[in-house]
Design a protein around this motif. Structure first.
Motif, PDB file in Angstrom:
ATOM      1  N   GLY A   1       0.797  -1.220   0.000  1.00 38.09           N
ATOM      2  CA  GLY A   1       0.000   0.000   0.000  1.00 38.09           C
ATOM      3  C   GLY A   1       0.831   1.272   0.000  1.00 38.09           C
ATOM      4  O   GLY A   1       0.388   2.304   0.485  1.00 38.09           O
TER       5      GLY A   1
ATOM      6  N   SER B   1       2.367  -5.204  -2.827  1.00 38.59           N
ATOM      7  CA  SER B   1       1.084  -5.805  -2.466  1.00 38.59           C
ATOM      8  C   SER B   1       0.136  -4.740  -1.924  1.00 38.59           C
ATOM      9  O   SER B   1       0.525  -3.593  -1.685  1.00 38.59           O
ATOM     10  CB  SER B   1       1.293  -6.916  -1.432  1.00 38.59           C
ATOM     11  N   ASN B   2      -1.101  -5.163  -1.719  1.00 40.35           N
ATOM     12  CA  ASN B   2      -2.109  -4.276  -1.154  1.00 40.35           C
ATOM     13  C   ASN B   2      -1.906  -4.132   0.347  1.00 40.35           C
ATOM     14  O   ASN B   2      -1.358  -5.019   1.001  1.00 40.35           O
ATOM     15  CB  ASN B   2      -3.502  -4.833  -1.419  1.00 40.35           C
ATOM     16  N   ASP B   3      -2.403  -3.019   0.897  1.00 36.23           N
ATOM     17  CA  ASP B   3      -2.393  -2.864   2.349  1.00 36.23           C
ATOM     18  C   ASP B   3      -3.582  -3.632   2.939  1.00 36.23           C
ATOM     19  O   ASP B   3      -4.310  -4.323   2.210  1.00 36.23           O
ATOM     20  CB  ASP B   3      -2.398  -1.384   2.741  1.00 36.23           C
TER      21      ASP B   3
ATOM     22  N   GLY C   1      -6.900  -3.265   1.187  1.00 34.22           N
ATOM     23  CA  GLY C   1      -6.971  -3.622  -0.223  1.00 34.22           C
ATOM     24  C   GLY C   1      -6.417  -2.570  -1.170  1.00 34.22           C
ATOM     25  O   GLY C   1      -6.553  -2.688  -2.377  1.00 34.22           O
ATOM     26  N   LYS C   2      -5.788  -1.527  -0.628  1.00 36.87           N
ATOM     27  CA  LYS C   2      -5.230  -0.467  -1.470  1.00 36.87           C
ATOM     28  C   LYS C   2      -3.867  -0.896  -2.019  1.00 36.87           C
ATOM     29  O   LYS C   2      -2.973  -1.233  -1.267  1.00 36.87           O
ATOM     30  CB  LYS C   2      -5.076   0.819  -0.658  1.00 36.87           C
ATOM     31  N   PRO C   3      -3.709  -0.845  -3.346  1.00 34.42           N
ATOM     32  CA  PRO C   3      -2.431  -1.248  -3.934  1.00 34.42           C
ATOM     33  C   PRO C   3      -1.386  -0.136  -3.847  1.00 34.42           C
ATOM     34  O   PRO C   3      -1.704   1.019  -3.543  1.00 34.42           O
ATOM     35  CB  PRO C   3      -2.800  -1.513  -5.394  1.00 34.42           C
ATOM     36  N   CYS C   4      -0.170  -0.480  -4.153  1.00 32.66           N
ATOM     37  CA  CYS C   4       0.888   0.514  -4.285  1.00 32.66           C
ATOM     38  C   CYS C   4       0.596   1.362  -5.514  1.00 32.66           C
ATOM     39  O   CYS C   4      -0.031   0.896  -6.463  1.00 32.66           O
ATOM     40  CB  CYS C   4       2.247  -0.164  -4.451  1.00 32.66           C
ATOM     41  N   SER C   5       1.040   2.609  -5.485  1.00 32.76           N
ATOM     42  CA  SER C   5       0.799   3.483  -6.634  1.00 32.76           C
ATOM     43  C   SER C   5       2.013   4.359  -6.913  1.00 32.76           C
ATOM     44  O   SER C   5       2.817   4.627  -6.028  1.00 32.76           O
ATOM     45  CB  SER C   5      -0.441   4.347  -6.388  1.00 32.76           C
TER      46      SER C   5
END
Length: 112
Positions: A75, A94-96, A99-103
């Motif tokens: 995340g 990976s997601n936090d 469910g937030k992905p890296c950006s």
């Protein structure tokens, strides 16, 4: 602005207060775990190895010649960063927990 030159850090406790907004040059950071911290500094020819980043914000950081080796990013946001000749070797993204992905929104890449 803090300047750290040719130092090795093996835990987050080893890093001086304010490192995340300073300039790190030729530094090696090994095995730290960073959670929810903003990093807005300048990182020049540094290596981050076996680090775990959770919910960290690399906001407008400048990274030149930086190698991330076997790091885990969950995340993590790299917003508006400048990457010049950087490498990500055997890293995971990976997601936090929400469910937030890296950006990498608004980041620029040159020779990476």
């Amino acid at each position: 602005m803090m300047l750290l030159l040719s130092e090795r850090f093996e835990s987050e406790a080893d890093l001086p207060k304010g490192w995340e907004d300073g300039v790190l040059r030729y530094c090696e950071v090994v095995g730290i775990e960073v959670q929810g911290r903003g990093l807005e500094g300048v990182f020049l020819d540094c290596t981050f190895a076996r680090c775990k980043w959770y919910w960290s914000l690399f906001n407008t950081a400048t990274l030149v010649g930086v190698t991330f080796r076997q790091c885990d990013f969950a995340g993590v946001s790299f917003a508006g960063c400048r990457f010049v000749e950087c490498r990500f070797e055997a890293c995971t993204f990976s997601n936090d927990a929400f469910g937030k992905p890296c950006s990498f929104s608004g980041s620029t890449w040159h020779g990476c």
